[in-house]
Design a protein around this motif. Sequence first.
Motif, PDB file in Angstrom:
ATOM      1  N   TYR A  17       0.835  -1.198   0.000  1.00  0.00           N
ATOM      2  CA  TYR A  17       0.000   0.000   0.000  1.00  0.00           C
ATOM      3  C   TYR A  17       0.871   1.251   0.000  1.00  0.00           C
ATOM      4  O   TYR A  17       2.001   1.241   0.490  1.00  0.00           O
ATOM      5  CB  TYR A  17      -0.913   0.023   1.231  1.00  0.00           C
ATOM      6  CG  TYR A  17      -2.112  -0.886   1.075  1.00  0.00           C
ATOM      7  CD1 TYR A  17      -3.371  -0.382   0.771  1.00  0.00           C
ATOM      8  CD2 TYR A  17      -1.969  -2.267   1.204  1.00  0.00           C
ATOM      9  CE1 TYR A  17      -4.458  -1.217   0.615  1.00  0.00           C
ATOM     10  CE2 TYR A  17      -3.046  -3.112   1.045  1.00  0.00           C
ATOM     11  CZ  TYR A  17      -4.289  -2.580   0.743  1.00  0.00           C
ATOM     12  OH  TYR A  17      -5.367  -3.406   0.569  1.00  0.00           O
ATOM     13  N   SER A  18       0.317   2.333  -0.557  1.00  0.00           N
ATOM     14  CA  SER A  18       0.993   3.622  -0.543  1.00  0.00           C
ATOM     15  C   SER A  18       0.191   4.593   0.303  1.00  0.00           C
ATOM     16  O   SER A  18      -1.047   4.596   0.273  1.00  0.00           O
ATOM     17  CB  SER A  18       1.121   4.179  -1.976  1.00  0.00           C
ATOM     18  OG  SER A  18       1.963   3.362  -2.752  1.00  0.00           O
TER      19      SER A  18
ATOM     20  N   SER B 215      -0.631   0.160  -3.812  1.00  0.00           N
ATOM     21  CA  SER B 215       0.466   0.853  -4.492  1.00  0.00           C
ATOM     22  C   SER B 215       0.256   0.933  -5.995  1.00  0.00           C
ATOM     23  O   SER B 215       0.583   1.943  -6.631  1.00  0.00           O
ATOM     24  CB  SER B 215       1.792   0.147  -4.180  1.00  0.00           C
ATOM     25  OG  SER B 215       2.066   0.216  -2.798  1.00  0.00           O
TER      26      SER B 215
ATOM     27  N   SER C 297      -1.956   3.951  -6.754  1.00  0.00           N
ATOM     28  CA  SER C 297      -1.691   5.252  -6.141  1.00  0.00           C
ATOM     29  C   SER C 297      -1.564   6.373  -7.179  1.00  0.00           C
ATOM     30  O   SER C 297      -2.104   7.469  -6.989  1.00  0.00           O
ATOM     31  CB  SER C 297      -0.429   5.176  -5.273  1.00  0.00           C
ATOM     32  OG  SER C 297       0.701   4.827  -6.072  1.00  0.00           O
TER      33      SER C 297
END
Length: 600
Positions: free
Chosen positions: A459-460, A507, A510
Amino acid sequence: MGYESPMPVQEEVIPFLLGEDNDVIALAQTGTGKTAAFGLPILQKINVSEYQPQALILCPTRELCLQIAGDLNDYSKYIDNLKVLPVYGGSSIESQIKALKRGVHIIVATPGRLLDLMNRKTVDLGTVRSVIMDEADEMLNMGFTDSINAILAEVPASRNMLLFSATMPQGIASISKKYMNNPKEVLIGNKNEGNKNIKHISYIVQARDKYLALKRIADFYPNIYGIIFCRTRKETQEIADKLIQDGYNADSLHGELSQQQRDYVMQKFRVKNIQLLVATDVAARGLDVDDLTHVINYGLPDEVESYTHRSGRTGRAGKTGISIAICHVKEKGRIRDIERIINKKFEKGVMPTGQAICEKQLLNLVDQIEKVKVNEEEISPLMPDIYRKLEWLEKEDIIKRMVSMEFNRLIDYYSNAPEIQDATDERGSRRGELGSREFGSSDRGERGSRNPSQAQEGYSRLFLNFGKTDGLYPNQLIELINKCVPGKVQIGKIDLRDNFSFFEVESAESDRVIKEMSGFEVDGRRISVEPAQGRKDSSDRGPRGGGEYKGRRDRKDFSSGGGRPSYGSGRREESGDKPWRRSNSSSDRERRPSTNKYRR
């Protein structure tokens, strides 16, 4: 008419109305036989030789007015020369004046039109001996209090008065104190309690999934015959239009329709040419339609009493019915309030899967085939050619082809349709639902497991230039992402600060989220989404050079009136009137139909 024994409200009320100087307050739910309870004794007391108003029945809506008048005409089939006149707005007042001049015995009226006739001096209530107020609570809710006071002031004080209501608000007590003489209170069941023959089911879904949930529920009950209640006229028309476009046998009923249109829709619904009637509360009050199987609440009403009236449209005259509520998660508290009032628990519904719906529909088709009436005379000459045409097919092949011809589209639709998640499950995987991380401020994260400023693997972490002082809450942020970013986005942890926020997305998504969201504005203020690397998490530091973010503290961007945000509260229309505009769009194309504060 098929009556064999009196229903409880009829047993209680009829003896009192046959007597003199007996005022009655009857609390009974819809569908319990109220019209016959007051209609039969009134007809018994009418002196047909006197062509002047002897009974006055007040009701809130045109539909109920016509329904009561129709029932009284049915009950008086063998009373020669008895005249019942429905008086309501939306029809010719001249024809009603002519009927009054010819002489009538019973007037069934809505307060507004009756007051208009009184002001024109075309109706005299001085001979009225019985007054009935049906759906009295709804008349008060609709603002008829002043009209009712003006009407009752013209009726002799010696008249009998009967007040029917499904609920007991304060306004009823004030009317009884002012106009009734030691009224007897007849209570069928408990005050405000719902019909015991009705099963109550709730489905908790995301707001954006409500229409999809409605279609699934309608598909799961192939023989559904019911009313879908919406909060506003606009939402009513929109939902009806969508259902019609999607091939459902539906139509709308609301206050913006002319009386001719309303009568036409109701006639089609009563003869079951319409399977689903989408209606507002006011339009559907007093609708006496036999054999309704379902009432569907497309969101809960603001008032608990309104739910009692809605659900009372089904399960009438001792039959069973189902009342379904399609709610979002913020309406759970209102469900508990309704349960407490109606003294019944909602069954938590599980959204039917596509496979279950197809199975139910196919079995219903088989039932119809079993029960179909065959006209041997008409079909016999054609059968030899039909047999010859199909003789190369086995019995099983014929059945498969018949089923496929009927249901290929339905099966194709549900084979590709995503399942609708329960909104109370915070671990759903669909767009706008939460993944496996918590949302809220940073102290709700995994304590000690990792630095709260670091995103979970895969994840970002992104920065957003709106925060709590802008009225932003987790559900508003989720909705903001849904509106700005097309397609599915897995959302992780949400970290709200006073003047800005952080949130996590996959991610791989994003860059797309940053690009899509940064092109929107709210009340003329541009949305800024950037990677969160280097941002100060320990304090409310702004987006430029680590200095404090000077957001306008008087903003009300995400709230309605400065209070708690209205998204998901159940008090705003779910009709898509949140216009988002792209700030750099040369064509300024609307993504939503109205022109409020959120713009693309």
